[in-house]
Write a protein that holds these residues in place. Sequence first.
Motif, PDB file in Angstrom:
ATOM      1  N   GLN A 142       0.837  -1.200   0.000  1.00 34.03           N
ATOM      2  CA  GLN A 142       0.000   0.000   0.000  1.00 34.03           C
ATOM      3  C   GLN A 142       0.868   1.243   0.000  1.00 34.03           C
ATOM      4  O   GLN A 142       2.101   1.143   0.022  1.00 34.03           O
ATOM      5  CB  GLN A 142      -1.043  -0.018   1.110  1.00 34.03           C
ATOM      6  CG  GLN A 142      -0.575   0.046   2.543  1.00 34.03           C
ATOM      7  CD  GLN A 142      -1.791   0.038   3.492  1.00 34.03           C
ATOM      8  OE1 GLN A 142      -2.338  -1.003   3.747  1.00 34.03           O
ATOM      9  NE2 GLN A 142      -2.180   1.205   3.990  1.00 34.03           N
ATOM     10  N   GLY A 143       0.229   2.408  -0.050  1.00 32.88           N
ATOM     11  CA  GLY A 143       0.973   3.646  -0.259  1.00 32.88           C
ATOM     12  C   GLY A 143       2.086   3.878   0.748  1.00 32.88           C
ATOM     13  O   GLY A 143       3.221   4.210   0.396  1.00 32.88           O
ATOM     14  N   ARG A 144       1.765   3.687   2.035  1.00 35.63           N
ATOM     15  CA  ARG A 144       2.741   4.055   3.068  1.00 35.63           C
ATOM     16  C   ARG A 144       3.976   3.169   3.055  1.00 35.63           C
ATOM     17  O   ARG A 144       5.042   3.594   3.480  1.00 35.63           O
ATOM     18  CB  ARG A 144       2.060   4.075   4.439  1.00 35.63           C
ATOM     19  CG  ARG A 144       1.619   2.746   4.941  1.00 35.63           C
ATOM     20  CD  ARG A 144       0.583   2.901   6.025  1.00 35.63           C
ATOM     21  NE  ARG A 144      -0.652   3.490   5.513  1.00 35.63           N
ATOM     22  CZ  ARG A 144      -1.687   3.843   6.270  1.00 35.63           C
ATOM     23  NH1 ARG A 144      -1.623   3.667   7.569  1.00 35.63           N
ATOM     24  NH2 ARG A 144      -2.775   4.348   5.739  1.00 35.63           N
ATOM     25  N   GLU A 160       6.057   4.841   0.700  1.00 40.24           N
ATOM     26  CA  GLU A 160       6.600   6.075   1.303  1.00 40.24           C
ATOM     27  C   GLU A 160       7.804   5.753   2.171  1.00 40.24           C
ATOM     28  O   GLU A 160       8.839   6.427   2.116  1.00 40.24           O
ATOM     29  CB  GLU A 160       5.543   6.744   2.199  1.00 40.24           C
ATOM     30  CG  GLU A 160       4.389   7.360   1.449  1.00 40.24           C
ATOM     31  CD  GLU A 160       3.249   7.769   2.388  1.00 40.24           C
ATOM     32  OE1 GLU A 160       3.315   7.491   3.603  1.00 40.24           O
ATOM     33  OE2 GLU A 160       2.290   8.369   1.887  1.00 40.24           O
ATOM     34  N   PHE A 214       0.286  14.310   3.685  1.00 40.16           N
ATOM     35  CA  PHE A 214      -0.672  13.416   4.336  1.00 40.16           C
ATOM     36  C   PHE A 214      -0.025  12.874   5.616  1.00 40.16           C
ATOM     37  O   PHE A 214       1.197  12.843   5.725  1.00 40.16           O
ATOM     38  CB  PHE A 214      -0.994  12.282   3.357  1.00 40.16           C
ATOM     39  CG  PHE A 214      -2.000  11.298   3.869  1.00 40.16           C
ATOM     40  CD1 PHE A 214      -3.310  11.679   4.112  1.00 40.16           C
ATOM     41  CD2 PHE A 214      -1.649   9.974   4.096  1.00 40.16           C
ATOM     42  CE1 PHE A 214      -4.239  10.759   4.578  1.00 40.16           C
ATOM     43  CE2 PHE A 214      -2.570   9.045   4.559  1.00 40.16           C
ATOM     44  CZ  PHE A 214      -3.866   9.443   4.803  1.00 40.16           C
ATOM     45  N   THR A 260       0.743  17.131  -2.947  1.00 41.95           N
ATOM     46  CA  THR A 260      -0.307  16.124  -2.745  1.00 41.95           C
ATOM     47  C   THR A 260      -1.536  16.509  -3.566  1.00 41.95           C
ATOM     48  O   THR A 260      -2.098  17.587  -3.370  1.00 41.95           O
ATOM     49  CB  THR A 260      -0.692  16.053  -1.243  1.00 41.95           C
ATOM     50  OG1 THR A 260       0.501  15.988  -0.473  1.00 41.95           O
ATOM     51  CG2 THR A 260      -1.531  14.833  -0.957  1.00 41.95           C
ATOM     52  N   ASN A 276      -5.352  16.043   0.562  1.00 34.60           N
ATOM     53  CA  ASN A 276      -6.220  15.290   1.474  1.00 34.60           C
ATOM     54  C   ASN A 276      -6.356  15.982   2.821  1.00 34.60           C
ATOM     55  O   ASN A 276      -7.463  16.217   3.314  1.00 34.60           O
ATOM     56  CB  ASN A 276      -5.643  13.876   1.656  1.00 34.60           C
ATOM     57  CG  ASN A 276      -6.579  12.958   2.415  1.00 34.60           C
ATOM     58  OD1 ASN A 276      -7.612  13.394   2.920  1.00 34.60           O
ATOM     59  ND2 ASN A 276      -6.247  11.701   2.496  1.00 34.60           N
ATOM     60  N   ASP A 313       2.374  13.213  -4.650  1.00 39.12           N
ATOM     61  CA  ASP A 313       1.627  12.196  -3.914  1.00 39.12           C
ATOM     62  C   ASP A 313       0.311  12.108  -4.685  1.00 39.12           C
ATOM     63  O   ASP A 313      -0.555  12.977  -4.577  1.00 39.12           O
ATOM     64  CB  ASP A 313       1.410  12.646  -2.465  1.00 39.12           C
ATOM     65  CG  ASP A 313       0.552  11.662  -1.671  1.00 39.12           C
ATOM     66  OD1 ASP A 313      -0.172  10.861  -2.285  1.00 39.12           O
ATOM     67  OD2 ASP A 313       0.603  11.714  -0.425  1.00 39.12           O
ATOM     68  N   CYS A 317      -2.328  10.050  -4.935  1.00 42.13           N
ATOM     69  CA  CYS A 317      -3.437   9.164  -4.531  1.00 42.13           C
ATOM     70  C   CYS A 317      -4.752   9.467  -5.243  1.00 42.13           C
ATOM     71  O   CYS A 317      -5.480   8.568  -5.619  1.00 42.13           O
ATOM     72  CB  CYS A 317      -3.636   9.254  -3.031  1.00 42.13           C
ATOM     73  SG  CYS A 317      -2.229   8.569  -2.148  1.00 42.13           S
ATOM     74  N   ARG A 318      -5.061  10.762  -5.423  1.00 45.21           N
ATOM     75  CA  ARG A 318      -6.352  11.111  -6.042  1.00 45.21           C
ATOM     76  C   ARG A 318      -6.136  11.929  -7.313  1.00 45.21           C
ATOM     77  O   ARG A 318      -6.741  12.965  -7.528  1.00 45.21           O
ATOM     78  CB  ARG A 318      -7.221  11.862  -5.019  1.00 45.21           C
ATOM     79  CG  ARG A 318      -7.564  10.974  -3.829  1.00 45.21           C
ATOM     80  CD  ARG A 318      -8.463  11.614  -2.803  1.00 45.21           C
ATOM     81  NE  ARG A 318      -8.698  10.693  -1.702  1.00 45.21           N
ATOM     82  CZ  ARG A 318      -7.828  10.443  -0.728  1.00 45.21           C
ATOM     83  NH1 ARG A 318      -6.680  11.086  -0.703  1.00 45.21           N
ATOM     84  NH2 ARG A 318      -8.106   9.566   0.201  1.00 45.21           N
ATOM     85  N   SER A 367      -1.226   5.586  -3.501  1.00 45.52           N
ATOM     86  CA  SER A 367      -1.962   4.500  -2.857  1.00 45.52           C
ATOM     87  C   SER A 367      -3.001   4.049  -3.866  1.00 45.52           C
ATOM     88  O   SER A 367      -3.904   4.815  -4.208  1.00 45.52           O
ATOM     89  CB  SER A 367      -2.644   5.007  -1.588  1.00 45.52           C
ATOM     90  OG  SER A 367      -3.583   4.046  -1.162  1.00 45.52           O
ATOM     91  N   LYS A 417      -6.947   4.193  -3.490  1.00 46.73           N
ATOM     92  CA  LYS A 417      -7.763   5.389  -3.738  1.00 46.73           C
ATOM     93  C   LYS A 417      -8.126   5.387  -5.223  1.00 46.73           C
ATOM     94  O   LYS A 417      -8.982   4.634  -5.645  1.00 46.73           O
ATOM     95  CB  LYS A 417      -6.994   6.658  -3.353  1.00 46.73           C
ATOM     96  CG  LYS A 417      -6.182   6.557  -2.069  1.00 46.73           C
ATOM     97  CD  LYS A 417      -7.016   6.600  -0.827  1.00 46.73           C
ATOM     98  CE  LYS A 417      -6.277   6.396   0.485  1.00 46.73           C
ATOM     99  NZ  LYS A 417      -5.045   7.112   0.726  1.00 46.73           N
TER     100      LYS A 417
HETATM  101  C1  LIG Z   1      -4.065   7.169   1.711  1.00 43.02           C
HETATM  102  C2  LIG Z   1      -3.018   8.128   1.454  1.00 43.02           C
HETATM  103  C3  LIG Z   1      -1.665   7.793   1.601  1.00 43.02           C
HETATM  104  C4  LIG Z   1      -1.193   6.453   2.160  1.00 43.02           C
HETATM  105  O1  LIG Z   1      -1.639   5.371   1.430  1.00 43.02           O
HETATM  106  P1  LIG Z   1      -2.054   3.969   2.102  1.00 43.02           P
HETATM  107  O2  LIG Z   1      -2.339   3.077   0.958  1.00 43.02           O
HETATM  108  O3  LIG Z   1      -3.233   4.223   2.983  1.00 43.02           O
HETATM  109  O4  LIG Z   1      -0.889   3.492   2.905  1.00 43.02           O
HETATM  110  C5  LIG Z   1      -0.722   8.759   1.275  1.00 43.02           C
HETATM  111  N1  LIG Z   1      -1.081   9.973   0.840  1.00 43.02           N
HETATM  112  C6  LIG Z   1      -2.370  10.331   0.690  1.00 43.02           C
HETATM  113  C7  LIG Z   1      -2.713  11.691   0.172  1.00 43.02           C
HETATM  114  C8  LIG Z   1      -3.382   9.431   0.999  1.00 43.02           C
HETATM  115  O5  LIG Z   1      -4.656   9.809   0.859  1.00 43.02           O
END
Ligand SMILES: *Cc1c(COP(=O)(O)O)cnc(C)c1O
Length: 540
Positions: free
Chosen positions: A132-134, A137, A197, A254, A258, A287, A289-290, A327, A330
């Motif tokens: 997963q994302g973290r 990271e 985040f 980001t 978020n 970053d 994610c979205r 991640s 998302k």
């Molecule tokens: C969710 C999220 C992360 C971390 O990702 P995970 O898959 O939950 O570990 C990092 N940055 C942002 C902006 C996020 O929304």
Amino acid sequence: MKDLIDDFIELFRSNLLNPPEAGTYFRPRPYRNAAVRLRNCSIQDFKTRRKMVEEDACLNPFMFRADMIPGCDLLSDSGTTTMTMDQWAAMLLGDEAYGSNQGYFELRDQIGDTFGPEWEGGKHKNLFIFHQGRAGENAFFSILSRNLQKSESGGKALCDDLNPGLRERLEARIRSLSARTGGSREPYYIIPSNSHFDTTEGNIENNWLIPLNLPCKEHKENDQRYPFRGNMDLDELRNLLDCEQHRVPLVYLTITNNTGGGQPVSMENIRNIHRIAGERNIPFFLDACRFAENAWFIKNNEDGYQNKEIREIVHRMFDQADGFHISLKKDGLANIGGAVVLSSHSLLTRKFPDFPGQLTDYQIMTEGHPTYGGLAGRDLKAIVEGLRTVVRPEYLSARIGQVGRFGRKLAGDGIPIIRPVGGHAVYIDVDKFFDGTAEDGDFKGISLTALMLIAGHRLCELGLYAFGKYDGEKEIPPDPRMNYVRAAVPRLAYEDQDLFSAAEAISLLYSNRDKIPPVNVDYGRELNLRHFKSKYSFKI
Ligand SMILES: *Cc1c(COP(=O)(O)O)cnc(C)c1O
């Protein structure tokens, strides 16, 4: 020749252009339900739920059984997506080979298709998968930190030309990090962002780097007139780089922001950051994610993009970057997965040619072979399909439109929320929600989420409890002060009817806010990441 039927068509079309507000709008969802999960519980079971909330979960939403929620589970939008039939079908074709499974190659191709050709890699090793994302990271920042510490010139005082406000925030960050070593060592390198985040920030700090947030000035204004409140403050970025360039190995952004309410970043801001960082030869990372939701906001709210396709806007956004982490829970539309991706022309790999190899070693040590990175082959298939789907404009319009309608419904009932509403969640302003009620207890956000659980819906406190600290004697609130309860909307999971029933429960609580009791913290107040673990009880 126009005929009678054409008149009807025009009538239908005009209804589409001017949809009556929420509930009766003419536009159907661009998908239909193909599988449903019947509930294990009824909304009527208030007494049972109260017992479970108080006795089993100790008022902590993270500890409440998800299958006993009859309403909306709005705890997170991460990994909670309802997958499409194409994704489920792709999963059945998952290739569970240990090395170089089919999904890996498909994902490489899809990354190029979704983000642009320079992300495709080919011979160049650029895609690093994590569970997963973290996890990505941590890999990224620990390797970055290791590479940097070799060249640290260290111990220099901050430059006099730093803006006073910026300097103060930076010094506070340095102080709080140094405190971890009893003040014996000061961190040196700074990673600026619009807003990191929480896990990103945690991973940066754990690797002895200084996370620094440079949100734009409009960020704090709760005002509809600013469609891109997620932007970075460019004056502060320039000032930071003019003064402390040697300390900044990387600029982060980001999208969407978020921490700031899921607010988007404009293409103009992305371009400018790329230029400012590029002029100084500093790599620029996203970053991401979205990313697709951010592209939708650019298309709809930024001049010059109305006629561009989402995919093209995504390519342009990513053209500017040297790398990104994501991640995939998302905008990967998958239930698990994350990645670090380096562009084929990345300034980072030019500076640190060993970086890709070091990431690969890290993957092998912690996640498995780099071609599956902690994921099953079937997960990779679902992610490939998710990345294909997420840029479809009808999906994004439905998704962001729904979150917007939920927000407008709440705002219409007088509930104080962050506006404009972001892409994935509605944030309730807890200070304003309880404004004018008795000042008895700091954690009214916890009371609100506990009562919402009893009502049948799950929200998340992201405020004085989640971000504040307890030093053994007193509470230290987050600085700048943030006090929200978040309703994060899972992708493709709920209909408006469900969200509106949650909104009605929030409105009932708002009308009776002076009667909402405060809570005692019975366990965990002093712990790190305390909101995940704490136990509370109502003070009644
Ligand atoms: C969710 C999220 C992360 C971390 O990702 P995970 O898959 O939950 O570990 C990092 N940055 C942002 C902006 C996020 O929304």
